[in-house]
Design a protein around this motif. Sequence first.
Motif, PDB file in Angstrom:
ATOM      1  N   SER A  14      -0.382  -3.754  -4.085  1.00 27.21           N
ATOM      2  CA  SER A  14      -0.926  -3.819  -2.731  1.00 27.21           C
ATOM      3  C   SER A  14       0.188  -3.574  -1.722  1.00 27.21           C
ATOM      4  O   SER A  14       1.379  -3.630  -2.041  1.00 27.21           O
ATOM      5  N   ASN A  17       2.125 -13.095  -1.634  1.00 31.94           N
ATOM      6  CA  ASN A  17       1.476 -12.968  -2.922  1.00 31.94           C
ATOM      7  C   ASN A  17       2.436 -13.026  -4.095  1.00 31.94           C
ATOM      8  O   ASN A  17       2.139 -13.640  -5.122  1.00 31.94           O
ATOM      9  N   THR A  31      -0.985  -0.960  -9.949  1.00 35.75           N
ATOM     10  CA  THR A  31      -1.234  -0.542  -8.572  1.00 35.75           C
ATOM     11  C   THR A  31      -0.907  -1.711  -7.662  1.00 35.75           C
ATOM     12  O   THR A  31      -1.560  -2.760  -7.738  1.00 35.75           O
ATOM     13  N   ASP A  37       2.377  -6.595  -1.619  1.00 33.59           N
ATOM     14  CA  ASP A  37       3.292  -6.683  -2.752  1.00 33.59           C
ATOM     15  C   ASP A  37       4.492  -5.764  -2.561  1.00 33.59           C
ATOM     16  O   ASP A  37       5.639  -6.136  -2.815  1.00 33.59           O
TER      17      ASP A  37
END
Length: 243
Positions: free
Chosen positions: A134, A5, A132, A137
């Motif tokens: 993931s 990502n 926030t 990430d």
Amino acid sequence: MTGGNVEALWTRTLFAPVPVRNAFEVTIERLVQSIRLGVLVEGDRLPPERDLADRFGVSRVTLREAIRALRDAGLVESRRGRGGGTFVAVPPKERRRSPETIEAAMSQSLEDVLALRKAIEPGAAALAASRTLSAADRSSLLDYLRAAGEADASTRRRADSRLHLAIAALGGSALVTSVVADVQMRLDELLRAIPVIPGNIAHSDQQHAAIVEAILGGQADVARCAMEEHVDGTAALLRGFLT
């Protein structure tokens, strides 16, 4: 291309539509930037022409001319037959410019580059810490941190840039990521012109770890301060050797 990502975020930034003016030159710039910063690495296949042309918002003729320029520079190579396409080549050995040459070329802009970096990168770190993240990430960020710490002298600069790009991308702003990429490109030639100092590398690794820890902990102010310290350290080193 690998990295999940985070890398997808900066890839979308570097492969975003280029300005209508100077489309050919900017297309070359974006492609070279992608290779120099390690978004595309040796052996990676470039996306299909139609896909790249659509991403950049240019004609396929313009794209082909840009790729031809990269091929002439030895940055990419074409392979025919099954599994063919355009691939990132082994980068040509870059001619190392002396600090004196760099200083003469950059004396009017060195402070501008350092000021831009100090203005943008601490904010990018704070922005990443405020979001926030993931699990993917967070894992990717740790991977880039680890890669920077384990890189040898020949790959250190690229791994360092990839970590800084990852931090910027996690902030979620394509504009911020684009500016950080530009700053890293401007720094690249300067940093390659000064000697590699083991003590500085070790210190930089510690600072990187502190920045990442603050981002993962959601501590925006701490991340900003840690990045400011890191940026100031690099600036001092560059000023010491180049001015």
